[in-house]
Design an enzyme around this catalytic site. Structure first.
Site, short mmCIF file in Angstrom:
data_model
loop_
_atom_site.label_atom_id
_atom_site.label_comp_id
_atom_site.label_asym_id
_atom_site.label_seq_id
_atom_site.Cartn_x
_atom_site.Cartn_y
_atom_site.Cartn_z
N HIS A 272 46.58 31.79 41.12
CA HIS A 272 46.70 31.17 39.78
C HIS A 272 46.28 29.71 39.78
O HIS A 272 46.70 28.94 38.91
CB HIS A 272 48.16 31.30 39.29
CG HIS A 272 48.26 31.80 37.88
ND1 HIS A 272 48.77 31.03 36.86
CD2 HIS A 272 47.91 32.99 37.31
CE1 HIS A 272 48.74 31.74 35.74
NE2 HIS A 272 48.22 32.92 35.98
N GLU B 157 42.99 35.89 44.16
CA GLU B 157 42.37 35.34 42.94
C GLU B 157 42.67 33.85 42.81
O GLU B 157 43.79 33.42 43.07
CB GLU B 157 42.96 36.11 41.75
CG GLU B 157 42.56 35.59 40.40
CD GLU B 157 43.02 36.52 39.28
OE1 GLU B 157 43.08 37.75 39.50
OE2 GLU B 157 43.34 36.02 38.19
N GLU C 6 38.02 33.35 35.77
CA GLU C 6 38.61 33.40 34.43
C GLU C 6 38.50 32.06 33.72
O GLU C 6 38.55 32.00 32.50
CB GLU C 6 40.08 33.85 34.51
CG GLU C 6 41.00 32.85 35.15
CD GLU C 6 42.41 33.39 35.34
OE1 GLU C 6 42.60 34.24 36.22
OE2 GLU C 6 43.31 33.01 34.59
N ASP D 264 36.04 36.21 31.59
CA ASP D 264 36.91 36.65 30.49
C ASP D 264 36.04 36.72 29.24
O ASP D 264 35.46 35.71 28.84
CB ASP D 264 38.07 35.66 30.32
CG ASP D 264 39.09 36.15 29.31
OD1 ASP D 264 38.67 36.54 28.20
OD2 ASP D 264 40.29 36.13 29.63
N HIS E 245 38.43 39.67 33.44
CA HIS E 245 39.77 39.15 33.19
C HIS E 245 40.15 39.51 31.76
O HIS E 245 39.35 39.36 30.85
CB HIS E 245 39.69 37.64 33.37
CG HIS E 245 40.97 36.91 33.22
ND1 HIS E 245 41.28 36.15 32.12
CD2 HIS E 245 42.02 36.78 34.06
CE1 HIS E 245 42.47 35.59 32.29
NE2 HIS E 245 42.95 35.95 33.46
MG LIG Z 1 44.38 34.73 37.15
#
Ligand SMILES: [Mg+2]
Length: 382
Positions: A185, A209, A235, A258, A285
């Site tokens: 994240h 990720e 993303e 995304d 995403h």
């Molecule tokens: Mg993520």
């Protein structure tokens, strides 16, 4: 055919929907949103709409060029997310005009169904074993979770052990048939990322990720020397130009554009083609709403290097409404054995329940992300 009207709807849990109407009665839906910047993106779409009213909705490439390049200054999530939602709605219109799903207009299907994964674990991962078991019961073969709690630049090995303990507990409970994506994240910094990737590797994650924030991607050069786990990111990268360097650097294995942020369906298709030339996989995403997912499935249908799709059913963000709530026929997203069938309907392949959207938009939302702080009181990446 001419574009007649653009209308925006802020709906719970944290989404923004766009309806574009034409003078021939065909309309299309898009999802332009930056989470927690809903009013800013709404203003951006309204500003861009002055270029679009009265124009031919079929000229999608030309509209992208004008909206992206026409203002001289370009890029960044607000502009590209506004364009993304507009672009999705224009594809919906085009597909309905030709009575064909969007993927038929982008080369045709190259698969029958796409594997999906489900999020577990929330902001501060706990009770992940029960959540993983639940997802297996629901038929999923792949999940994703935050790998760690918030972390300082250099943090305690207790937190590393906790991260290892969580995936170890899941493996002990359910074995290795379940694919597990671990999302750092962007909350982990380089010094801890190296240790974490090494310690987590024995539990065979599907990917790691955002091991670091995308603006720190030069750190991947070092991090990849400590693991063989595939590295995913993307993303928070917008348009093909943001993907150019990570792809040419060669440290990533999976990109995660995304479709509501990166510039839309065709932009994501171009990014996927760039990735294909670097032997990199695509996992779009999508922790967002049904229109973004529908757009993503159109891309998945016609893009050979897509291997899995994120979707948001039951995600911890979905408070107040969930993925299927604004669909007339939720069966288009029916998950079977961890896969969803490619939708066959025209345009994006979904029918939005407009009455429900309109009544939800009367309440609207003012979604804000949680703010986390470290033990010393300083700001923590979430
Ligand atoms: Mg993520």
């Amino acid at each position: 055919m001419k574009i007649r009207k653009l209308e925006l709807f802020k709906v719970k849990p944290r989404w923004l929907f766009l309806k574009i109407e034409t003078d021939e009665g065909i309309s299309g839906w898009g999802e332009p949103i930056v989470e927690a910047r809903q009013d800013t993106v709404k203003a951006a779409v309204e500003e861009l709409s002055t270029y679009l009213i009265g124009k031919d909705p079929m000229r999608i490439e030309d509209h992208f060029q004008l909206l992206y390049r026409g203002g001289f200054y370009r890029g960044g999530p607000v502009l590209t997310s506004a364009i993304s939602g507009i672009e999705q709605a224009l594809w919906d219109i085009k597909g309905k005009f030709f009575n064909a799903p969007v993927y038929e207009l982008l080369g045709g299907a190259c698969r029958e169904k796409v594997q999906v994964y489900s999020w577990i674990g929330g902001e501060r991962p706990k009770d992940v074993v029960e959540a993983a078991k639940q997802k297996i019961e629901e038929g999923f073969k792949a999940i994703k979770m935050n790998a760690t709690d918030v972390m300082h630049y250099i943090d305690s090995h207790v937190k590393v052990d906790q991260a290892v303990g969580r995936i170890s507990d899941i493996r002990e409970a359910v074995g290795y048939d379940l694919e597990i994506g671990l999302d750092f994240h962007g909350r982990v910094h380089k010094g801890m990322a190296k240790t974490l990737v090494k310690e987590l590797e024995p539990f065979k994650p599907m990917f790691i990720e955002e091991p670091v924030l995308p603006e720190n991607n030069e750190a991947l050069r070092d991090i990849v020397n400590h693991t063989t786990v595939p590295i995913a990111t993307g993303e928070r990268l917008y348009t093909r130009w943001d993907f150019k360097k990570p792809l040419s650097d060669g440290f990533i294995d999976i990109i995660q554009p995304d479709l509501s942020h990166t510039g839309g369906i065709l932009e994501a298709r171009k990014i996927a083609a760039m990735a294909e030339a670097y032997d990199v996989a695509v996992a779009p995403h999508c922790p967002l709403g049904p229109i973004c997912l529908a757009a993503s499935l159109q891309l998945d249908a016609c893009t050979p290097n897509v291997f899995i799709q994120e979707q948001s059913l039951g995600i911890h963000y979905n408070q107040g409404s969930d993925l299927m709530d604004y669909l007339k026929d939720p069966s288009v997203f029916k998950y079977t054995d961890g896969y969803v069938d490619i939708p066959k309907g025209p345009g994006l392949g979904i029918e939005i329940d407009e009455d429900k959207v309109r009544s939800a938009a009367e309440e609207g939302h003012n979604w804000k992300p949680p703010i986390h702080r470290l033990e010393d009181g300083s700001f923590a990446e979430r």
